[in-house]
Write an enzyme that holds these catalytic residues in place. Structure first.
Site, PDB file in Angstrom:
ATOM      1  N   GLU A 108       0.969  -1.070   0.000  1.00  0.00           N
ATOM      2  CA  GLU A 108       0.063   0.140   0.060  1.00  0.00           C
ATOM      3  C   GLU A 108       0.668   1.137   0.011  1.00  0.00           C
ATOM      4  OE1 GLU A 108      -4.011  -1.116   2.103  1.00  0.00           O
ATOM      5  OE2 GLU A 108      -2.459  -1.092   3.555  1.00  0.00           O
ATOM      6  N   CYS A 121       3.615   8.622   1.111  1.00  0.00           N
ATOM      7  CA  CYS A 121       4.061   7.539   2.070  1.00  0.00           C
ATOM      8  C   CYS A 121       4.316   6.107   1.410  1.00  0.00           C
ATOM      9  CB  CYS A 121       3.244   7.565   3.351  1.00  0.00           C
ATOM     10  SG  CYS A 121       3.765   6.094   4.450  1.00  0.00           S
ATOM     11  N   CYS A 128       6.797  -7.078   6.550  1.00  0.00           N
ATOM     12  CA  CYS A 128       7.767  -6.560   7.152  1.00  0.00           C
ATOM     13  C   CYS A 128       8.403  -7.688   8.359  1.00  0.00           C
ATOM     14  CB  CYS A 128       7.541  -5.445   8.055  1.00  0.00           C
ATOM     15  SG  CYS A 128       9.012  -4.619   8.912  1.00  0.00           S
ATOM     16  N   CYS A 132       7.155  -5.673  15.179  1.00  0.00           N
ATOM     17  CA  CYS A 132       6.687  -4.765  16.307  1.00  0.00           C
ATOM     18  C   CYS A 132       5.356  -5.116  16.572  1.00  0.00           C
ATOM     19  CB  CYS A 132       7.098  -3.314  15.816  1.00  0.00           C
ATOM     20  SG  CYS A 132       8.771  -2.782  15.379  1.00  0.00           S
ATOM     21  N   CYS A 135       2.273  -2.721  15.497  1.00  0.00           N
ATOM     22  CA  CYS A 135       2.159  -2.359  14.065  1.00  0.00           C
ATOM     23  C   CYS A 135       1.571  -3.469  13.300  1.00  0.00           C
ATOM     24  CB  CYS A 135       3.693  -1.978  13.682  1.00  0.00           C
ATOM     25  SG  CYS A 135       3.533  -1.868  11.803  1.00  0.00           S
ATOM     26  N   GLU A 184      10.616  -2.480   6.290  1.00  0.00           N
ATOM     27  CA  GLU A 184      11.731  -1.669   7.159  1.00  0.00           C
ATOM     28  C   GLU A 184      12.786  -1.079   6.052  1.00  0.00           C
ATOM     29  OE1 GLU A 184      13.044  -0.459   9.823  1.00  0.00           O
ATOM     30  OE2 GLU A 184      15.039  -0.065   8.629  1.00  0.00           O
ATOM     31  N   SER A 217      12.616   6.043   7.330  1.00  0.00           N
ATOM     32  CA  SER A 217      12.388   5.723   8.967  1.00  0.00           C
ATOM     33  C   SER A 217      12.694   4.523   8.949  1.00  0.00           C
ATOM     34  CB  SER A 217      10.663   5.871   9.141  1.00  0.00           C
ATOM     35  OG  SER A 217      10.310   5.440  10.184  1.00  0.00           O
ATOM     36  N   LEU A 241      11.653   4.980  17.844  1.00  0.00           N
ATOM     37  CA  LEU A 241      12.392   4.752  19.105  1.00  0.00           C
ATOM     38  C   LEU A 241      11.179   4.079  20.075  1.00  0.00           C
ATOM     39  CD1 LEU A 241      15.100   4.964  20.670  1.00  0.00           C
ATOM     40  CD2 LEU A 241      14.126   6.993  21.723  1.00  0.00           C
ATOM     41  N   ASN A 316      -2.193   4.315  16.641  1.00  0.00           N
ATOM     42  CA  ASN A 316      -3.419   3.881  15.808  1.00  0.00           C
ATOM     43  C   ASN A 316      -3.867   2.609  16.182  1.00  0.00           C
ATOM     44  OD1 ASN A 316      -3.753   6.401  14.375  1.00  0.00           O
ATOM     45  ND2 ASN A 316      -1.629   5.874  13.521  1.00  0.00           N
ATOM     46  N   CYS A 359      -0.153   5.588  10.297  1.00  0.00           N
ATOM     47  CA  CYS A 359       1.079   4.933  10.707  1.00  0.00           C
ATOM     48  C   CYS A 359       0.802   3.554  11.303  1.00  0.00           C
ATOM     49  CB  CYS A 359       1.871   5.547  11.744  1.00  0.00           C
ATOM     50  SG  CYS A 359       2.017   7.219  11.285  1.00  0.00           S
TER      51      CYS A 359
END
Ligand code: SAH
Length: 366
Positions: A108, A121, A128, A132, A135, A184, A217, A241, A316, A359
């Site tokens: 996306e 974006c 990924c 995390c 996410c 990533e 990022s 972070l 989010n 995000c």
């Protein structure tokens, strides 16, 4: 598909590669490729002008090329992205596109138009491997790395929509690109650097976007941050972070089990020193998890007096996660603590939550 907690995937599964595209190649390689196809080298310049300046991939529209040349050169402009679905919000100024890649992988991208800029974006991997837990992309695992041209095509497609006046606000241009979509970026280093080069190369060799408008990022792949600093590309580095202490960061950003908070911050400061660019520290505020005042205080002490900006992101929601955004009063207290240390801080106005385009919400399902 959900990943076992803490598991990291660095190497993308081996898969068939997407077709070679003009945007994969440096100008010198484009000239070589065109010559190999039996055409004069200057055709590479013509083709680049069509693609990067006029934003067209349709060789039939390239009337300055003889018919036979069009046919041969069309192999350098394969269709890499097929739109599957488009969703818009904010009166059409935020739009998320779901793309199918040649092998069925889904990614996306999100276009966000503001009064003074347009940000694309983009995704750099299908899925990924960084896992995390807050996410959505991280929960799906890594399908494969994207090619340079697959990354660039997301921006070109946004640029096309803007140029054609399809986005409310009149014809426009892409001014910013953030590698904050799926993936990533520093785990797909070579292809991402290639894409950054195509974005910042002056038109017509590239899209001519200012390097300061490009943000990469990362969860904090320390050796790759060092390499990025040496590329001579003054892009903005954003570091995700999310916790100032190793104990919590080990669970929120599992890469922390490899490279600790102190190491990743050192790499960030070295990046800032080398590029003279302010590093952005990304911190998603999660209710009762990482939003305590003592953590704000610790973060403030770690980053004060550095070339830095802290970007707080209200968490989010993602499917299957019990975490939510911080209470407003806790968010305010967190901001105040950072300001007390003199740290520049903003709370990100996240766009696209209504379309799962904000995000951490990109999951690319049909
Ligand atoms: N892998 C890179 C690029 C993705 S950027 C990275 O992590 O930096 C996506 C940004 O959104 C990162 O800062 C990420 O930590 C943040 N994010 C992820 N999930 C989120 C969520 N649920 N709410 C808010 N921000 C989130």
């Amino acid at each position: 598909m959900s990943q076992p907690p803490g598991q990291l995937t660095f190497v993308a599964p081996r898969r068939a590669k997407p077709a070679r595209h003009l945007a994969d190649l440096s100008m010198a390689d484009r000239r070589a490729a065109v010559t190999e196809l039996g055409e004069k080298a200057f055709r590479a310049d013509q083709l680049s002008r069509h693609y990067f300046e006029r934003l067209t991939s349709d060789v039939d529209a390239m009337t300055d090329l003889p018919a036979a040349a069009r046919e041969r050169l069309s192999t350098l402009l394969p269709d890499l992205l097929t739109p599957v679905r488009e969703m818009t919000t904010d009166g059409g100024t935020t739009r998320k596109t779901l793309w199918r890649l040649f092998d069925g992988a889904l990614v996306e991208s999100v276009l966000m138009r503001y009064p003074d800029r347009v940000t694309m974006c983009v995704s750099s991997q299908a899925g990924c491997g960084m896992n995390c837990p807050f996410c959505a992309t991280g929960q799906a695992g890594l399908t494969r790395n994207m090619s340079t041209a697959e990354i660039v095509e997301q921006v070109v497609s946004g640029a096309r929509a803007l140029a054609a006046g399809e986005v409310p606000g009149g014809p426009g241009r892409v001014s910013n690109v953030v590698f904050m979509g799926m993936g990533e970026p520093l785990a797909n280093y070579k292809q991402v650097i290639g894409a950054v080069r195509r974005l910042v190369e002056p038109s017509p060799h590239g899209l001519g976007i200012s390097a300061r408008g490009v943000t990469v990022s990362t969860v904090g792949l320390v050796p790759a941050i060092g390499k990025l600093a040496d590329e001579g590309l003054p892009v903005t580095l954003a570091l995700s972070l999310h916790a100032p202490d190793d104990e919590l960061r080990d669970t929120l950003v599992p890469i922390n089990t490899r490279w600790k908070v102190a190491e990743v911050l050192d790499a960030a400061w070295a990046y800032a020193a080398r590029t003279k660019r302010r590093v952005s520290i990304e911190y998603a505020l999660i209710k009762d998890i990482n939003d305590q005042e003592w953590r704000a205080d610790l973060l403030g002490k770690l980053v004060k007096n550095k070339l830095v900006h802290v970007n707080l992101i209200p968490l989010n929601p993602t499917p299957g996660s019990k975490w939510t955004a911080s209470r407003p009063e806790d968010e305010r207290a967190f901001v105040r603590r950072l300001e007390f240390h003199g740290v520049p801080v903003t709370v990100r106005d996240t766009r696209g939550r209504e379309i799962d385009g904000a995000c951490g919400q990109l999951a690319a399902a049909e």
